[in-house]
Design a protein around this motif. Structure first.
Motif, short mmCIF file in Angstrom:
data_model
loop_
_atom_site.label_atom_id
_atom_site.label_comp_id
_atom_site.label_asym_id
_atom_site.label_seq_id
_atom_site.Cartn_x
_atom_site.Cartn_y
_atom_site.Cartn_z
N GLY A 16 -27.63 58.97 46.39
CA GLY A 16 -28.48 59.17 47.56
C GLY A 16 -27.75 59.83 48.71
N ILE A 17 -26.55 59.33 49.03
CA ILE A 17 -25.79 59.87 50.16
C ILE A 17 -25.39 61.32 49.91
N ASN A 18 -24.88 61.59 48.71
CA ASN A 18 -24.40 62.94 48.43
C ASN A 18 -25.53 63.94 48.27
N LEU A 19 -26.62 63.52 47.64
CA LEU A 19 -27.78 64.41 47.52
C LEU A 19 -28.34 64.75 48.89
N THR A 20 -28.63 63.71 49.68
CA THR A 20 -29.24 63.95 50.99
C THR A 20 -28.25 64.58 51.96
N GLY A 21 -26.95 64.19 51.88
CA GLY A 21 -25.95 64.75 52.77
C GLY A 21 -25.76 66.24 52.57
N SER A 22 -25.58 66.65 51.32
CA SER A 22 -25.38 68.07 51.03
C SER A 22 -26.66 68.85 51.28
#
Length: 327
Positions: free
Chosen positions: A209-215
């Motif tokens: 979730g963090i990496n998908l939404t962050g990037s």
């Protein structure tokens, strides 16, 4: 977050896993082998071709194509991490992978996946600088900055990959050792362990979730400013040129992130694993195969470079033929 129910113990730890693959129908195995071998060869040819074209074409020595070279490298290793094992399993009766090999495949997969997340983000930032700050583009996208922007994704991907594999290695696999997938993926692995998976599932979900939404936030923010700048451009030709420089990247981003949201933002259960196989095929095989064509067929500079290579090679062949005939 659901905690996995412990299966019945058989008293021994698994030393290898059996991969069920895409299908259990033996008559389809040769057909699938041919199809995926062709896809893998096209992937290698297209991405290596893109790398060599950029490397030996002076006009393509810009930050945009520097990032594209690394994206092609990631796609090559991303596909290679799964394809050879999968192709071998199509032609073998025992479709097994060692425990160490499984963890290695998981590590490489997560590392390259996150690297591609942020590589696409770096490419979006590059387009933002080129369109929104053209006067400062050369100074702000200098060689050291570009190297930093590609190094950080590799390091971050490796760090997260190490964390995820460490958590997986602490799980006990003392029940069935059959993975309902064509590669070692976390969701089907979690269904085999006899340990409590709450920590691992939480880490997997939070990381995805963090990496998908962050990037994706980096990409969306860049394009919001890009589109605002494009709207302010008075010349229609200028608007068209600005949009054309972003079209290829937006297409690749849409394919990549669309498949990843379907693959990872779901709980680990039998139904999601079966659905995940189809999404994984697109993400691991189809997307890396299409990327070189997306960036070449919709990019004027790449098409001109390809045309130049073709003309040079054609002239060399004609000179060789004339020389042979004259002798």
């Amino acid at each position: 977050m659901r905690t996995k129910t412990k299966p019945k113990h058989n008293g021994t730890e698994a030393t290898e896993f059996i991969l069920l693959g895409l299908t259990s129908q033996p008559e389809l195995q040769p057909v699938l082998f041919t199809v995926f071998l062709l896809i893998y060869l096209i992937t290698l040819t297209g991405n290596f071709g893109m790398i060599f074209l950029i490397r030996f074409t002076p006009r393509l020595q810009t930050p945009m194509y520097f990032f594209l070279t690394h994206l092609a490298c990631v796609d090559i290793f991303y596909s290679t991490n799964v394809s050879p094992q999968m192709l071998a399993n199509f032609l073998s009766e025992k479709k097994s992978i060692s425990y160490a090999g499984c963890l290695t495949q998981c590590f490489v997969f997560v590392t390259l996946l996150l690297t591609e997340y942020y590589m696409l983000g770096a490419m979006a930032y590059d387009r933002y600088m080129a369109i929104c700050n053209p006067l400062h583009y050369s100074s702000r996208m200098s060689r050291p900055v570009c190297i930093c922007l590609v190094t950080v994704p590799y390091l971050w991907g490796s760090a997260v990959g190490t964390m995820q594999v460490t958590l997986t290695s602490r799980l006990s696999f003392c029940g069935p050792n059959t993975i309902n997938h064509f590669y070692c993926a976390d969701p089907p692995l979690l269904m085999l362990t006899c340990s409590d998976t709450s920590i691992k599932q939480t880490a997997l979900f939070v990381s995805a979730g963090i990496n998908l939404t962050g990037s994706l936030l980096i990409i969306l923010t860049s394009y919001v400013f890009i589109f605002i700048t494009i709207v302010r451009i008075r010349s229609s030709d200028g608007q068209r040129k600005a949009v054309s420089t972003c079209g290829s990247h937006l297409t690749a981003v849409s394919m990549f992130y669309g498949s990843l949201f379907c693959m990872y933002l779901r709980p680990a259960n039998k139904q999601s694993v079966e659905q995940g196989k189809i999404v994984a095929v697109f993400c691991i095989f189809v997307s890396p195969m299409l990327n070189p064509f997306i960036y070449s067929l919709r990019n004027r500079d790449v098409k001109q470079a390809l045309r130049g290579v073709f003309i040079r090679n054609l002239s060399k062949v004609e000179k060789t033929s004339v020389s042979t005939v004259s002798h």
